[in-house]
Every structure is written in structure tokens, then in C-alpha cells.
Design a protein around this motif. Structure first.
Motif, PDB file in Angstrom:
ATOM      1  N   LYS A 152       0.806  -1.218   0.000  1.00 47.41           N
ATOM      2  CA  LYS A 152       0.000   0.000   0.000  1.00 47.41           C
ATOM      3  C   LYS A 152       0.844   1.276   0.000  1.00 47.41           C
ATOM      4  CE  LYS A 152      -3.917  -2.241   0.383  1.00 47.41           C
ATOM      5  NZ  LYS A 152      -4.672  -2.550  -0.779  1.00 47.41           N
ATOM      6  N   GLU A 153       2.091   1.198   0.437  1.00 51.71           N
ATOM      7  CA  GLU A 153       2.901   2.415   0.540  1.00 51.71           C
ATOM      8  C   GLU A 153       3.324   2.982  -0.816  1.00 51.71           C
ATOM      9  OE1 GLU A 153       5.548  -1.143   1.153  1.00 51.71           O
ATOM     10  OE2 GLU A 153       3.763  -0.429   2.155  1.00 51.71           O
ATOM     11  N   ILE A 154       3.041   2.312  -1.919  1.00 55.43           N
ATOM     12  CA  ILE A 154       3.370   2.843  -3.240  1.00 55.43           C
ATOM     13  C   ILE A 154       2.348   3.884  -3.700  1.00 55.43           C
ATOM     14  CG2 ILE A 154       4.596   0.770  -3.958  1.00 55.43           C
ATOM     15  CD1 ILE A 154       2.146   0.029  -5.685  1.00 55.43           C
ATOM     16  N   PHE A 155       1.204   3.954  -3.007  1.00 56.76           N
ATOM     17  CA  PHE A 155       0.145   4.868  -3.390  1.00 56.76           C
ATOM     18  C   PHE A 155       0.271   6.184  -2.640  1.00 56.76           C
ATOM     19  CE2 PHE A 155      -1.566   0.553  -3.894  1.00 56.76           C
ATOM     20  CZ  PHE A 155      -1.704   0.559  -5.267  1.00 56.76           C
ATOM     21  N   MET A 156      -0.281   7.244  -3.236  1.00 58.16           N
ATOM     22  CA  MET A 156      -0.196   8.578  -2.649  1.00 58.16           C
ATOM     23  C   MET A 156      -1.519   8.979  -2.008  1.00 58.16           C
ATOM     24  SD  MET A 156       1.743  10.535  -5.805  1.00 58.16           S
ATOM     25  CE  MET A 156       0.802   9.716  -7.095  1.00 58.16           C
ATOM     26  N   SER A 157      -1.417   9.874  -1.042  1.00 64.44           N
ATOM     27  CA  SER A 157      -2.612  10.499  -0.480  1.00 64.44           C
ATOM     28  C   SER A 157      -3.116  11.532  -1.489  1.00 64.44           C
ATOM     29  CB  SER A 157      -2.264  11.206   0.828  1.00 64.44           C
ATOM     30  OG  SER A 157      -1.413  12.314   0.556  1.00 64.44           O
ATOM     31  N   ARG A 158      -4.293  12.057  -1.246  1.00 62.81           N
ATOM     32  CA  ARG A 158      -4.857  13.078  -2.141  1.00 62.81           C
ATOM     33  C   ARG A 158      -3.918  14.284  -2.255  1.00 62.81           C
ATOM     34  NH1 ARG A 158     -11.051  14.505  -2.004  1.00 62.81           N
ATOM     35  NH2 ARG A 158     -10.934  12.351  -2.626  1.00 62.81           N
ATOM     36  N   GLU A 159      -3.380  14.734  -1.145  1.00 64.57           N
ATOM     37  CA  GLU A 159      -2.475  15.900  -1.173  1.00 64.57           C
ATOM     38  C   GLU A 159      -1.171  15.561  -1.904  1.00 64.57           C
ATOM     39  OE1 GLU A 159      -1.173  19.472  -1.328  1.00 64.57           O
ATOM     40  OE2 GLU A 159      -3.206  19.013  -0.652  1.00 64.57           O
ATOM     41  N   GLU A 160      -0.662  14.361  -1.697  1.00 62.02           N
ATOM     42  CA  GLU A 160       0.550  13.943  -2.418  1.00 62.02           C
ATOM     43  C   GLU A 160       0.296  13.878  -3.921  1.00 62.02           C
ATOM     44  OE1 GLU A 160       2.909  11.110   0.769  1.00 62.02           O
ATOM     45  OE2 GLU A 160       1.078  10.313  -0.175  1.00 62.02           O
ATOM     46  N   ILE A 161      -0.881  13.425  -4.319  1.00 62.06           N
ATOM     47  CA  ILE A 161      -1.243  13.397  -5.739  1.00 62.06           C
ATOM     48  C   ILE A 161      -1.249  14.815  -6.294  1.00 62.06           C
ATOM     49  CG2 ILE A 161      -3.138  12.980  -7.381  1.00 62.06           C
ATOM     50  CD1 ILE A 161      -3.853  10.501  -5.629  1.00 62.06           C
ATOM     51  N   ARG A 162      -1.883  15.718  -5.583  1.00 62.97           N
ATOM     52  CA  ARG A 162      -1.930  17.116  -6.042  1.00 62.97           C
ATOM     53  C   ARG A 162      -0.528  17.693  -6.200  1.00 62.97           C
ATOM     54  NH1 ARG A 162      -6.770  18.294  -2.106  1.00 62.97           N
ATOM     55  NH2 ARG A 162      -8.499  17.958  -3.538  1.00 62.97           N
ATOM     56  N   GLU A 163       0.332  17.443  -5.249  1.00 64.02           N
ATOM     57  CA  GLU A 163       1.694  17.977  -5.317  1.00 64.02           C
ATOM     58  C   GLU A 163       2.485  17.334  -6.454  1.00 64.02           C
ATOM     59  OE1 GLU A 163       5.012  20.115  -5.016  1.00 64.02           O
ATOM     60  OE2 GLU A 163       3.063  20.560  -4.107  1.00 64.02           O
ATOM     61  N   LYS A 164       2.390  16.034  -6.598  1.00 63.69           N
ATOM     62  CA  LYS A 164       3.108  15.330  -7.664  1.00 63.69           C
ATOM     63  C   LYS A 164       2.654  15.838  -9.031  1.00 63.69           C
ATOM     64  CE  LYS A 164       5.351  11.676  -7.291  1.00 63.69           C
ATOM     65  NZ  LYS A 164       6.769  11.310  -7.213  1.00 63.69           N
ATOM     66  N   PHE A 165       1.353  16.058  -9.195  1.00 59.90           N
ATOM     67  CA  PHE A 165       0.839  16.515 -10.482  1.00 59.90           C
ATOM     68  C   PHE A 165       1.081  18.005 -10.710  1.00 59.90           C
ATOM     69  CE2 PHE A 165      -0.595  12.314 -10.820  1.00 59.90           C
ATOM     70  CZ  PHE A 165      -0.817  12.084 -12.168  1.00 59.90           C
ATOM     71  N   ARG A 166       1.277  18.783  -9.653  1.00 64.78           N
ATOM     72  CA  ARG A 166       1.733  20.167  -9.836  1.00 64.78           C
ATOM     73  C   ARG A 166       3.129  20.146 -10.453  1.00 64.78           C
ATOM     74  NH1 ARG A 166      -1.525  21.731  -5.419  1.00 64.78           N
ATOM     75  NH2 ARG A 166      -0.128  20.954  -3.827  1.00 64.78           N
ATOM     76  N   GLN A 167       3.993  19.290  -9.910  1.00 59.66           N
ATOM     77  CA  GLN A 167       5.342  19.133 -10.473  1.00 59.66           C
ATOM     78  C   GLN A 167       5.265  18.641 -11.915  1.00 59.66           C
ATOM     79  OE1 GLN A 167       7.429  16.298  -8.054  1.00 59.66           O
ATOM     80  NE2 GLN A 167       7.004  17.401  -6.158  1.00 59.66           N
ATOM     81  N   ALA A 168       4.438  17.654 -12.139  1.00 57.09           N
ATOM     82  CA  ALA A 168       4.321  17.042 -13.467  1.00 57.09           C
ATOM     83  C   ALA A 168       3.804  18.040 -14.493  1.00 57.09           C
ATOM     84  CB  ALA A 168       3.409  15.822 -13.400  1.00 57.09           C
ATOM     85  N   SER A 169       2.817  18.842 -14.131  1.00 56.75           N
ATOM     86  CA  SER A 169       2.221  19.751 -15.113  1.00 56.75           C
ATOM     87  C   SER A 169       3.240  20.759 -15.621  1.00 56.75           C
ATOM     88  CB  SER A 169       0.989  20.445 -14.546  1.00 56.75           C
ATOM     89  OG  SER A 169       1.335  21.289 -13.490  1.00 56.75           O
ATOM     90  N   LYS A 170       4.127  21.222 -14.760  1.00 54.47           N
ATOM     91  CA  LYS A 170       5.171  22.165 -15.185  1.00 54.47           C
ATOM     92  C   LYS A 170       6.153  21.498 -16.143  1.00 54.47           C
ATOM     93  CE  LYS A 170       4.957  24.656 -10.831  1.00 54.47           C
ATOM     94  NZ  LYS A 170       5.593  24.803  -9.527  1.00 54.47           N
ATOM     95  N   LEU A 171       6.532  20.283 -15.822  1.00 52.34           N
ATOM     96  CA  LEU A 171       7.545  19.573 -16.593  1.00 52.34           C
ATOM     97  C   LEU A 171       6.997  18.986 -17.891  1.00 52.34           C
ATOM     98  CD1 LEU A 171      10.533  18.860 -16.334  1.00 52.34           C
ATOM     99  CD2 LEU A 171       9.856  16.753 -15.196  1.00 52.34           C
ATOM    100  N   LEU A 172       5.743  18.597 -17.895  1.00 54.51           N
ATOM    101  CA  LEU A 172       5.187  17.864 -19.031  1.00 54.51           C
ATOM    102  C   LEU A 172       4.334  18.715 -19.967  1.00 54.51           C
ATOM    103  CD1 LEU A 172       4.146  14.640 -17.069  1.00 54.51           C
ATOM    104  CD2 LEU A 172       6.319  15.122 -18.207  1.00 54.51           C
ATOM    105  N   GLU A 173       4.259  20.022 -19.720  1.00 52.97           N
ATOM    106  CA  GLU A 173       3.367  20.863 -20.513  1.00 52.97           C
ATOM    107  C   GLU A 173       3.723  20.919 -21.995  1.00 52.97           C
ATOM    108  OE1 GLU A 173       5.364  25.169 -19.304  1.00 52.97           O
ATOM    109  OE2 GLU A 173       3.453  24.578 -18.444  1.00 52.97           O
ATOM    110  N   ARG A 174       4.935  20.562 -22.357  1.00 53.40           N
ATOM    111  CA  ARG A 174       5.342  20.613 -23.770  1.00 53.40           C
ATOM    112  C   ARG A 174       4.916  19.370 -24.563  1.00 53.40           C
ATOM    113  NH1 ARG A 174      10.039  20.322 -20.807  1.00 53.40           N
ATOM    114  NH2 ARG A 174      11.207  18.401 -20.955  1.00 53.40           N
ATOM    115  N   TYR A 175       4.307  18.393 -23.889  1.00 58.75           N
ATOM    116  CA  TYR A 175       3.873  17.173 -24.557  1.00 58.75           C
ATOM    117  C   TYR A 175       2.370  17.173 -24.777  1.00 58.75           C
ATOM    118  CZ  TYR A 175       8.551  15.935 -23.212  1.00 58.75           C
ATOM    119  OH  TYR A 175       9.892  15.956 -23.059  1.00 58.75           O
ATOM    120  N   ASN A 176       1.930  16.406 -25.737  1.00 59.93           N
ATOM    121  CA  ASN A 176       0.501  16.314 -26.052  1.00 59.93           C
ATOM    122  C   ASN A 176      -0.171  15.378 -25.060  1.00 59.93           C
ATOM    123  OD1 ASN A 176      -1.949  16.540 -27.326  1.00 59.93           O
ATOM    124  ND2 ASN A 176      -1.456  15.034 -28.915  1.00 59.93           N
TER     125      ASN A 176
END
Length: 179
Positions: A152-176
Motif C-alpha cells: 500500500k505504501e506505493i500509493f499517494m494520499s490526495r495531497e501527495e497526488i496534487r503535489e506530484k501533479f503540480r510538479q508534473a504539469s510544469k515539466l510535461l506541458e510541452r507534450y501532447n
């Protein structure tokens, strides 16, 4: 296992314009080519979700169309992905399948699951690599816990998901990114 006719009856009942055929691995369904053809004949769009292992073997059963996407699941570059699926060579076979599908004129998307330990920089490298292969779009989503998974420790909490996807959106915005 449902028959093609049972699958088509469910399709007619729900009326959805887009069908996601997933599994397990839908490419091992004995009548996958016929099923896809029947769904396309009804003017539906299809995401055929696959690990990519059987694309080359089954490719002749399909015809390229703007309504059919091979949606190939990749959770990282070769080493990471093969560790995630607990089998060496899966990444390489999926890449070979993507190349074959693109060479034959098919639309291909990727689907990546983001876990707590996922390195977003690696996902950016993966998407950059997939762009060189002509992949048409990318889907990313957080991993959600379910009963059959013991770790179960491989999964994120709701707040961890939000933070991870904040990071991802900045880095991945150049992709379709397909939404």
C-alpha cells in the motif's frame, strides 16, 4: 469470457461514443480483431489499452482509422517499466509494437501510471523518447489503491497526488497530454 455478441449488446445498451477495451490484456482475446471491427462499424472510437506485448503479432487483424488508438501502458523507461511489471523485455517489446503500429499507419497513445516513488523527470524523458517514435498523445494518471495490492505504501494520499501533479504539469506541458 464474453462473446463478441455480448460485448456488442453492452455497447448498444450504454450508448457511449468512446469505448475503452482493457483487461488484463485485451490482445489475448481470441476475437479481438472481429470485436474491434464491429465496434468501428458502429462509428465508435476505441482506445485499445495494451501492454504492447502482442501488437506486432496481432497487427494484421486491424485497419488504421482515426477512430482506433493503441493505448500502450508504460510506467517509465526500460529499467523502471520492467521492474514495475516484474518481467524483463516488456518495455522493449512494447516499443517494437509501437514502432510497428506507427509504421502501419495506426494512432498510438501512451498511458503512464504515477506512483509515490515515480520520478517525474524520468516520465519527461519517456515522453520525449515516445515523441521521437511519433506517439500521438500521452495519458498520465495517479495510481489508486485497491484490495488486491499488498504494498500500500506505493500509493499517494490526495495531497501527495496534487503535489506530484503540480510538479508534473510544469515539466510535461510541452507534450501532447490527452485529456
Amino acid at each position: 469470457m464474453l462473446s463478441v455478441e455480448q460485448c456488442l449488446a453492452a455497447l448498444e445498451q450504454c450508448g457511449a461514443p468512446i469505448v475503452s477495451i482493457c483487461g488484463g490484456e485485451p490482445m489475448i482475446y481470441p476475437e479481438i480483431g472481429r470485436l474491434v471491427g464491429e465496434i468501428l462499424a458502429r462509428k465508435k472510437h476505441i482506445y485499445l489499452c495494451t501492454n504492447g506485448m502482442f501488437i506486432r503479432k496481432k497487427l494484421a487483424e486491424f485497419k488504421p482509422t482515426s477512430r482506433l488508438f493503441f493505448n500502450v501502458h508504460l510506467d517509465g523507461l526500460e529499467r523502471t517499466h520492467d521492474i514495475c511489471v516484474e518481467r524483463d523485455g516488456v518495455f522493449r517489446e512494447a516499443i517494437d509494437g509501437i514502432k510497428a503500429a506507427k509504421a502501419a499507419g495506426f494512432l498510438v497513445t501512451s498511458n503512464t501510471t504515477i506512483y509515490k516513488e515515480t520520478d517525474i523527470e524520468e516520465i519527461a524523458e519517456l515522453l520525449a523518447y515516445l515523441q521521437t517514435l511519433g506517439v500521438d498523445g500521452h495519458m498520465i494518471s495517479p495510481a489508486y489503491s485497491y484490495a488486491a495490492v499488498m504494498t500500500k505504501e506505493i500509493f499517494m494520499s490526495r495531497e501527495e497526488i496534487r503535489e506530484k501533479f503540480r510538479q508534473a504539469s510544469k515539466l510535461l506541458e510541452r507534450y501532447n497530454i490527452v485529456t
